[in-house]
Design a protein around this motif. Structure first.
Motif, PDB file in Angstrom:
ATOM      1  N   MET A  52       0.831  -1.209   0.000  1.00 44.83           N
ATOM      2  CA  MET A  52       0.000   0.000   0.000  1.00 44.83           C
ATOM      3  C   MET A  52       0.866   1.260   0.000  1.00 44.83           C
ATOM      4  O   MET A  52       0.568   2.241  -0.703  1.00 44.83           O
ATOM      5  CB  MET A  52      -0.918   0.011   1.223  1.00 44.83           C
ATOM      6  CG  MET A  52      -1.964  -1.087   1.257  1.00 44.83           C
ATOM      7  SD  MET A  52      -3.159  -0.990  -0.114  1.00 44.83           S
ATOM      8  CE  MET A  52      -2.568  -2.312  -1.168  1.00 44.83           C
ATOM      9  N   LYS A  53       1.926   1.213   0.744  1.00 48.65           N
ATOM     10  CA  LYS A  53       2.831   2.359   0.813  1.00 48.65           C
ATOM     11  C   LYS A  53       3.434   2.667  -0.550  1.00 48.65           C
ATOM     12  O   LYS A  53       3.404   3.827  -1.028  1.00 48.65           O
ATOM     13  CB  LYS A  53       3.940   2.073   1.825  1.00 48.65           C
ATOM     14  CG  LYS A  53       4.984   3.163   1.942  1.00 48.65           C
ATOM     15  CD  LYS A  53       6.048   2.766   2.959  1.00 48.65           C
ATOM     16  CE  LYS A  53       7.155   3.812   3.040  1.00 48.65           C
ATOM     17  NZ  LYS A  53       8.202   3.423   4.031  1.00 48.65           N
ATOM     18  N   SER A  54       3.971   1.657  -1.235  1.00 49.71           N
ATOM     19  CA  SER A  54       4.616   1.887  -2.526  1.00 49.71           C
ATOM     20  C   SER A  54       3.592   2.238  -3.605  1.00 49.71           C
ATOM     21  O   SER A  54       3.848   3.108  -4.458  1.00 49.71           O
ATOM     22  CB  SER A  54       5.410   0.644  -2.939  1.00 49.71           C
ATOM     23  OG  SER A  54       4.544  -0.480  -3.074  1.00 49.71           O
ATOM     24  N   THR A  55       2.421   1.599  -3.569  1.00 48.40           N
ATOM     25  CA  THR A  55       1.406   1.848  -4.597  1.00 48.40           C
ATOM     26  C   THR A  55       0.902   3.283  -4.554  1.00 48.40           C
ATOM     27  O   THR A  55       0.847   3.970  -5.584  1.00 48.40           O
ATOM     28  CB  THR A  55       0.223   0.876  -4.423  1.00 48.40           C
ATOM     29  OG1 THR A  55       0.697  -0.460  -4.589  1.00 48.40           O
ATOM     30  CG2 THR A  55      -0.856   1.157  -5.452  1.00 48.40           C
ATOM     31  N   THR A  85       2.247   5.872  -2.941  1.00 46.73           N
ATOM     32  CA  THR A  85       3.331   6.846  -3.122  1.00 46.73           C
ATOM     33  C   THR A  85       3.579   7.084  -4.605  1.00 46.73           C
ATOM     34  O   THR A  85       3.732   8.226  -5.060  1.00 46.73           O
ATOM     35  CB  THR A  85       4.621   6.339  -2.441  1.00 46.73           C
ATOM     36  OG1 THR A  85       4.413   6.220  -1.042  1.00 46.73           O
ATOM     37  CG2 THR A  85       5.766   7.313  -2.692  1.00 46.73           C
ATOM     38  N   THR A  86       3.595   6.003  -5.377  1.00 49.23           N
ATOM     39  CA  THR A  86       3.783   6.130  -6.828  1.00 49.23           C
ATOM     40  C   THR A  86       2.618   6.869  -7.473  1.00 49.23           C
ATOM     41  O   THR A  86       2.812   7.740  -8.339  1.00 49.23           O
ATOM     42  CB  THR A  86       3.933   4.736  -7.462  1.00 49.23           C
ATOM     43  OG1 THR A  86       5.044   4.057  -6.873  1.00 49.23           O
ATOM     44  CG2 THR A  86       4.128   4.853  -8.960  1.00 49.23           C
ATOM     45  N   ALA A  87       1.401   6.528  -7.065  1.00 49.17           N
ATOM     46  CA  ALA A  87       0.209   7.159  -7.656  1.00 49.17           C
ATOM     47  C   ALA A  87       0.176   8.661  -7.390  1.00 49.17           C
ATOM     48  O   ALA A  87      -0.096   9.468  -8.295  1.00 49.17           O
ATOM     49  CB  ALA A  87      -1.051   6.497  -7.119  1.00 49.17           C
ATOM     50  N   PHE A  88       0.450   9.075  -6.163  1.00 45.76           N
ATOM     51  CA  PHE A  88       0.411  10.504  -5.844  1.00 45.76           C
ATOM     52  C   PHE A  88       1.599  11.242  -6.451  1.00 45.76           C
ATOM     53  O   PHE A  88       1.485  12.426  -6.825  1.00 45.76           O
ATOM     54  CB  PHE A  88       0.391  10.703  -4.325  1.00 45.76           C
ATOM     55  CG  PHE A  88      -0.958  10.462  -3.704  1.00 45.76           C
ATOM     56  CD1 PHE A  88      -2.038  11.275  -4.031  1.00 45.76           C
ATOM     57  CD2 PHE A  88      -1.163   9.437  -2.808  1.00 45.76           C
ATOM     58  CE1 PHE A  88      -3.292  11.070  -3.474  1.00 45.76           C
ATOM     59  CE2 PHE A  88      -2.409   9.214  -2.242  1.00 45.76           C
ATOM     60  CZ  PHE A  88      -3.477  10.031  -2.566  1.00 45.76           C
ATOM     61  N   SER A  89       2.736  10.546  -6.577  1.00 47.18           N
ATOM     62  CA  SER A  89       3.891  11.199  -7.190  1.00 47.18           C
ATOM     63  C   SER A  89       3.619  11.520  -8.655  1.00 47.18           C
ATOM     64  O   SER A  89       4.040  12.573  -9.171  1.00 47.18           O
ATOM     65  CB  SER A  89       5.121  10.288  -7.085  1.00 47.18           C
ATOM     66  OG  SER A  89       5.471  10.076  -5.743  1.00 47.18           O
ATOM     67  N   GLN A  90       2.892  10.643  -9.343  1.00 48.29           N
ATOM     68  CA  GLN A  90       2.528  10.909 -10.722  1.00 48.29           C
ATOM     69  C   GLN A  90       1.571  12.089 -10.841  1.00 48.29           C
ATOM     70  O   GLN A  90       1.520  12.760 -11.880  1.00 48.29           O
ATOM     71  CB  GLN A  90       1.892   9.654 -11.332  1.00 48.29           C
ATOM     72  CG  GLN A  90       2.868   8.492 -11.508  1.00 48.29           C
ATOM     73  CD  GLN A  90       2.191   7.233 -12.015  1.00 48.29           C
ATOM     74  OE1 GLN A  90       0.959   7.165 -12.082  1.00 48.29           O
ATOM     75  NE2 GLN A  90       2.984   6.228 -12.401  1.00 48.29           N
ATOM     76  N   ALA A  91       0.841  12.350  -9.755  1.00 51.20           N
ATOM     77  CA  ALA A  91      -0.072  13.509  -9.739  1.00 51.20           C
ATOM     78  C   ALA A  91       0.631  14.774  -9.264  1.00 51.20           C
ATOM     79  O   ALA A  91      -0.014  15.835  -9.150  1.00 51.20           O
ATOM     80  CB  ALA A  91      -1.272  13.214  -8.849  1.00 51.20           C
ATOM     81  N   GLY A  92       1.916  14.700  -8.976  1.00 51.69           N
ATOM     82  CA  GLY A  92       2.681  15.877  -8.610  1.00 51.69           C
ATOM     83  C   GLY A  92       2.741  16.158  -7.131  1.00 51.69           C
ATOM     84  O   GLY A  92       3.091  17.283  -6.736  1.00 51.69           O
ATOM     85  N   THR A  93       2.473  15.182  -6.278  1.00 47.27           N
ATOM     86  CA  THR A  93       2.537  15.410  -4.829  1.00 47.27           C
ATOM     87  C   THR A  93       3.120  14.186  -4.128  1.00 47.27           C
ATOM     88  O   THR A  93       3.125  13.082  -4.696  1.00 47.27           O
ATOM     89  CB  THR A  93       1.139  15.710  -4.252  1.00 47.27           C
ATOM     90  OG1 THR A  93       1.261  16.004  -2.865  1.00 47.27           O
ATOM     91  CG2 THR A  93       0.205  14.530  -4.421  1.00 47.27           C
TER      92      THR A  93
END
Length: 485
Positions: A128-131, A133-141
């Motif tokens: 859950m942490k990696s999933t 983190t990756t998803a929000f990083s792609q959204a710019g945060t």
């Protein structure tokens, strides 16, 4: 048709050497192990994939937009569950009903927060942490990760609960398995006493090693863990003990299936249930592995299901054991009674009887080779000379010696004839198999009286069966003094 084929097969099989018969009758166990390892372990863990992973989301317009996009991009991967406030979402993570909780910021400058509980399920928390983190990083945060139950250094990957659970399951079912296989004459009270004693010993050993020796968990929890493990091991033992009346020596397969092979992949201890095939997830609420690991996590880390849920599961297995124990003993005795009257036996009982005869014959042969008789005393030279004078030698196998005849027969009663006072002929193992059919491990060949665990249900029946054998042993003059069969 099937009966005749079975009869011919048993007749042919009985001609094999006794040791080979015994080995062959146990070959089902390694085959069973191979099948269950492949189905339950290889099938469950060879390719874990996320499906319907439960995620708690604090409800907001931003959250709805995010979950809609995520669902479209990865359909069937997550099961988003909306909660009205942060506390409810966090509690869902704490009790294990959600793998993670996601909360979106109320302002543009804030960051989303992802809440996990590593102590509840390490693999789930890291995934859950990696999933996200990756998803929000792609959204710019970049999200803020909050772990409400981090694991201690002594159990850094969270495997302690799974292996403690496994050791308790094995301790519970193995004691009961041996009682079921060899303790048929024992009373209910004695059997339960052995189960309780075994549960106490197993709980002390496993928890002392895990806490004080290996440091898997803090010694501050050792008394709680001993109490929990004692109750779980006893409940498992009761269940196996009761089922043993119905399955006999095959209780090994039933116990392993229930408490090891299905329990581990369905418990959620090795992998989250939403990463294994759905059949194991459906079994999750019913297996003891789930209840044990949830209770361990609640005691040690304050996460997992509320105590009442594992206790309810524990009570269910204990009640199953008590009911099957009370019903099963009468059922087993009824089956053995019918088997005795029908003169039937099992292949295992026949093999054990043949093995006994072979062992007795081997004993005589080994003693004779060293100049000893059946009582392990030196053979009398005068007796040997007398035999030689009569044309018989110790190597003559055409007529069995007195010691060999004694070895081939089992003295069951030392009964004497009421008219001439002469001792009756001893009963052989073959006689026991034909006249007292049944599995000796289940008391089938016993002559115990009522209430002592023997196979004969009443003193009257015992008397009748003995009289039947006595009639078969009445000397017949036409047979030149030999006993008539």
């Amino acid at each position: 048709m099937l009966s005749s084929v079975t009869t011919r097969w048993r007749k042919q099989y009985s001609k094999l050497p006794p040791a080979l018969q015994m080995i062959g009758l146990q070959m089902w166990l390694p085959i069973f192990f191979m099948f269950m390892f492949c189905f339950c372990y290889l099938g469950a863990f060879h390719s874990p994939k996320i499906h319907d992973a439960p995620v708690a989301v604090v409800n907001s317009p931003a959250a709805s937009q995010f979950t809609d996009k995520f669902t479209q991009a990865s359909p069937g991967m997550f099961d988003f569950r909306f909660y009205q406030d942060t506390d409810q979402a966090t509690e869902a993570v704490r009790d294990g009903s959600a793998a993670a909780a996601v909360q979106f910021p109320t302002s543009r400058t804030g960051a989303p927060e992802v809440t996990i509980a590593s102590a509840h399920q390490f693999q789930a928390a890291q995934l859950m942490k990696s999933t996200f983190t990756t998803a929000f990083s792609q959204a710019g945060t970049t999200p803020r990760i909050t772990d409400i139950a981090p694991l201690p250094s002594g159990d850094s990957y969270g495997m302690g609960a799974m292996y403690l659970m496994l050791s308790w399951c094995i301790g519970g079912y193995m004691v009961a398995m041996f009682i079921g296989m060899m303790g048929n004459p024992l009373s209910h009270l004695t059997r339960v006493g052995i189960l309780a004693g075994g549960a106490l010993v197993a709980s002390v050993i496993t928890n002392v090693l895990a806490s004080l020796v290996l440091g898997v968990y803090s010694s501050a929890h050792i008394w709680q863990m001993m109490g929990v493990s004692f109750l779980w091991i006893l409940a498992i033992g009761l269940a196996v003990n009761g089922l043993a009346y119905f399955f006999g020596r095959f209780i090994t397969a039933i116990a392993l299936t229930m408490f090891v092979f299905l329990s581990i992949p369905s418990s959620g201890a090795a992998y989250p249930v939403w990463m294994v095939p759905r059949i194991f997830g459906d079994l999750n609420p019913l297996v003891v592995g789930h209840g044990i690991t949830e209770m361990i996590k609640r005691v040690l880390y304050g996460v997992g299901e509320p105590y009442w849920q594992p206790f309810l599961l524990m009570a269910g297995y204990a009640v199953l054991g008590i009911v099957t124990m009370l019903v099963g003993k009468r059922w087993r005795e009824s089956k053995e009674f019918d088997r005795i009257l029908a003169g039937k036996t099992t292949m295992m009982a026949a093999a054990q009887g043949a093995m006994m005869q072979k062992g007795m014959a081997d004993r005589e042969r080994i003693l004779a080779a060293h100049g000893l008789d059946s009582n392990a005393e030196p053979i009398d030279d005068e007796t040997t000379d007398d035999r030689a004078a009569d044309g018989r030698t110790t190597d003559d196998t055409s007529a069995p010696s007195d010691s060999r005849r004694n070895a081939e027969h089992v003295d069951h009663d030392d009964m004497r004839d009421g008219t001439d006072g002469e001792r009756r002929r001893h009963y052989s193992v073959a006689d026991l198999e034909s006249d007292f059919g049944g599995d000796p491990m289940l008391g089938g060949n016993g002559l115990g009286r009522s209430g002592t665990g023997g196979a004969l249900a009443t003193d009257e029946l015992e008397h009748q069966v003995r009289e039947m054998i006595n009639r078969r042993r009445v000397p017949d003059a036409s047979l030149n003094g030999h006993s008539r069969h």
